[in-house]
Design a protein around this motif. Sequence first.
Motif, PDB file in Angstrom:
ATOM      1  N   PHE A 172      43.547  27.334 -17.746  1.00 18.09           N
ATOM      2  CA  PHE A 172      43.439  27.131 -19.197  1.00 18.09           C
ATOM      3  C   PHE A 172      42.013  27.440 -19.678  1.00 18.09           C
ATOM      4  N   ASP A 173      41.012  26.978 -18.929  1.00 18.90           N
ATOM      5  CA  ASP A 173      39.621  27.250 -19.304  1.00 18.90           C
ATOM      6  C   ASP A 173      39.322  28.742 -19.248  1.00 18.90           C
ATOM      7  N   LYS A 174      39.832  29.411 -18.237  1.00 19.96           N
ATOM      8  CA  LYS A 174      39.606  30.860 -18.100  1.00 19.96           C
ATOM      9  C   LYS A 174      40.230  31.621 -19.270  1.00 19.96           C
ATOM     10  N   LEU A 175      41.451  31.183 -19.694  1.00 21.10           N
ATOM     11  CA  LEU A 175      42.123  31.851 -20.801  1.00 21.10           C
ATOM     12  C   LEU A 175      41.331  31.661 -22.095  1.00 21.10           C
ATOM     13  N   ASN A 176      40.856  30.436 -22.327  1.00 23.35           N
ATOM     14  CA  ASN A 176      40.041  30.185 -23.516  1.00 23.35           C
ATOM     15  C   ASN A 176      38.804  31.077 -23.550  1.00 23.35           C
ATOM     16  N   GLU A 177      38.145  31.161 -22.400  1.00 25.83           N
ATOM     17  CA  GLU A 177      36.934  31.969 -22.318  1.00 25.83           C
ATOM     18  C   GLU A 177      37.256  33.451 -22.523  1.00 25.83           C
ATOM     19  N   TYR A 178      38.354  33.896 -21.891  1.00 24.91           N
ATOM     20  CA  TYR A 178      38.732  35.307 -21.980  1.00 24.91           C
ATOM     21  C   TYR A 178      39.119  35.675 -23.407  1.00 24.91           C
ATOM     22  N   PHE A 179      39.905  34.775 -24.043  1.00 25.97           N
ATOM     23  CA  PHE A 179      40.317  35.055 -25.423  1.00 25.97           C
ATOM     24  C   PHE A 179      39.085  35.108 -26.347  1.00 25.97           C
ATOM     25  N   GLY A 180      38.128  34.199 -26.091  1.00 21.24           N
ATOM     26  CA  GLY A 180      36.929  34.204 -26.922  1.00 21.24           C
ATOM     27  C   GLY A 180      36.188  35.535 -26.855  1.00 21.24           C
ATOM     28  N   LYS A 181      36.188  36.167 -25.671  1.00 18.14           N
ATOM     29  CA  LYS A 181      35.500  37.444 -25.518  1.00 18.14           C
ATOM     30  C   LYS A 181      36.295  38.597 -26.124  1.00 18.14           C
ATOM     31  N   ARG A 182      37.626  38.486 -26.187  1.00 20.32           N
ATOM     32  CA  ARG A 182      38.463  39.602 -26.635  1.00 20.32           C
ATOM     33  C   ARG A 182      38.933  39.459 -28.089  1.00 20.32           C
ATOM     34  N   SER A 183      38.815  38.285 -28.653  1.00 22.57           N
ATOM     35  CA  SER A 183      39.406  38.057 -29.976  1.00 22.57           C
ATOM     36  C   SER A 183      38.821  38.983 -31.041  1.00 22.57           C
ATOM     37  N   GLY A 184      37.570  39.376 -30.858  1.00 23.35           N
ATOM     38  CA  GLY A 184      36.941  40.230 -31.864  1.00 23.35           C
ATOM     39  C   GLY A 184      37.507  41.625 -31.924  1.00 23.35           C
TER      40      GLY A 184
END
Length: 852
Positions: free
Chosen positions: A715-727
């Motif tokens: 879950f933490d990895k997904l949050n971090e990954y989404f934060g980097k890709r959301s832009g």
Amino acid sequence: MKRTRIDYGIDLGTTNSAVARMEAGEPVIRKTDTLKDTLPSCVGYNKKKNVIVGDAASNAMRSDILNALRNADIGQTFAHNFFVEFKRTMGTDKSYFCSTLNKELSSEELSSEVLKRLNSFFVDEEVNATIITIPAKFTSNQKDATLRAARLAGIEHCELLQEPIAAAMAFGIGSETANGRWLVFDFGGGTFDAVIVRCEEGILKVVDTEGDNHLGGKNIDLAIVDEILSPHVEENFCIDGFLNDSVLNEYFRSALKTFAEPARIQLSFSDSADILSDPGDFPDDDNGEEIELDLKLTRELLAPIEEPIFQRAIDICNKLLKRNKLTGMDIDSLVLIGGPTHSPNLRRMLREQITERIDTKIDPMTAVAKGAALYASTISVPDSILSKAVDITKVQIDLKHEATSVEEVELVTIKIAEGAVASNMQVEIERGDKAWASGRKTVGDLGEVIEVQLEKGRANFFSVGLYDAVGKRVECEPNQFTILQGTKPGGATLPYHFGVEIKDADSGKLVFTPLAGLEKNRSYPATGTKNDLRTQQPAGPGVGEILIPLYEGDADAKGTRAIFSELVYNTCIKGDDLPAFVPAGSPIEITVKVIRDGEIVMKVYFPSLEDTVSVEVPTHSVQSASSSDWLYGEIENLRSSIEFVEELGSNVDSAEIGELSAKLDDVEALLDQSPEDYDRRMQVRNSLRELFREVDKIENATEWPALEAELDEEFDKLNEYFGKRSGVLPPPIADRFRVAIQHFGEQMPAIKKARDKKSARRLIGEIGMTGFAIDDVVHGPALYLQMMGEYDRDFDDYHWSDRNRARLLINQGLGMSAGDPTKAELLGVLREILALLPDSEHKTSHLTGNLT
């Protein structure tokens, strides 16, 4: 004499066998041709191709081994004519080549010769029916092989009885109390059994069993060879030629074992034993010097060698007691059975680790045969055999009575058979001790009921006298019967769970699951069922098949991988056996009936067809010993599994891991000593199965903490990954992912509180697939090729509904990478691949809306 009860009991042992018969209400051991109580379980063939059994064969075998060794050349394959310890390979595909006969012999063929010899000691009667004892932990394959041996020996009717139960019968007859809890410690020449028996008002009931079919006196003999005799020879002689040739080394060890066994037996009664070879017994060593043995073995030297082997048996007992929430303090009597139990070292260890209440009132060498005869006196001879034994010169009477009783009075019904002159005939029953008699009673056309008085705590023998109208005695049959008072055996019990392999919904693993009704220690005949099963493959007329492997599993096998249990029969229902087509995922219901030893029937019901297929489980299947190379590979696999479990860190007991590693080292050392010995490989295979199950249990016990940590990490990895890709994601799609991730976070507290492993795995999968979905938007077709590559790499780990179709589609998809496939083209292939898998194995997510 016509016997209405079987009355004969045989202890078919690994190193020694014995036979007993009920005579005047007493189980009497029949002496061998050498006037001994036991017969060595040794079979050989002389130059005239005549079979030799017993002491003569045992003596000749030693000479045969030494003679072959003296005349051996390196690289030579030895010719065998004498065989021992074949009981340890009953029910396997092991064969023994006899050079004299120029043929392979099976374990049951050799066992049949022992049975024939035992029965030959009775010259007054032909033995057509008997009870044969078996270890409590014998599998179905081993039981079937024992019954085949009986048939080969010409025994028309044979029933099997667990050895510790026979011993309990012998012990119970002389017991001063009708109540108690006994632990039968049966350490024989080749097998070990521990059985908890409960006696309530004289009725014997097996509570639970545990054991090892490859643990016994033979293990001590081989340990003496490997740790004392062989090192002694290596130290004093140059024997590289023996050691470097696997066949020659095995024969050399067999020769040394002939000196080890008598020394080990002597040390049970003496402080020391001299091990001396005669001139010419052994060949010359590599330097031309004759090899000889000249050493003294003492109890002090033997102790560190035999104690680890005895400890294994004691550990099994303590495991059995712990499983039943008992300690040694709860045991009223520890009953010793088997020759090795004479060992003072063993008795000391038992007193220290289990209980002081060791009972030695019964002979450990003959108790099993006597108990088998007592049990046999309670079992009726089949009518098919009785009809052959009729003596037409005698009046036939029909006797009906209880074979066992906990009362002091029993009723006996007597009726004269039709056709006999019955006018004014009288009958009198007299107890064997002459202390009670019924007096003469007139037998009418309807028969007569006589109340007999029983002597407490013994086998009561009665004679039957028939008299005509003038009081003259008339010969009749049967003219005697026996009633056991104070001891009544309960029904035979299952030593293993009967079960099937299913995919566990919680863990996703293929595990052993007992059938409800066929759990360990159930009395049989018994019936087991499993209703919530589904077919994995489609089948129907001309199409496919349905495989249902039936296993026997130990007490701790539930929830562990089925391959670590013993396969009874791999049931195969062909498509042509079905009246119509059954698609994959169709419900089926299994019913298995264990009627008696050697008779198992399975029925498979298909609700969608309203049809049942019956399967009679065959009695000719055998076990196979794995190759030494395969076993070494499994040892390394197990070592890797232990290391994996150890890496779970704080979730694992380090002491338990250390103990597992030590046990594995011992197993590997055992294999190293004799990698080509068939019995040794079977022993190692069984030990590895046990260790694999232990690792499985540790994994299962520590699975939730590791799963919870994995859930948090993913879950933490997904949050971090989404934060980097959301832009770089289009706003509407980014919003969809943001909502999904928030939903995951909301589910986690409830899953953790409930320790819901199934939901945790599902959520981890969805989290992972959401990461794939983000990649799908960012990277496009490359992601789908990666997914197909992973399916290709781990193909055998998935449960395809159509393996051939799946393989074809994966190859097709990967082949498209050579061109310039569009996303739509790859999606089309990937959808078809996913359609062949259960939802839990999809490498994608419903969030994208593209693949499902």
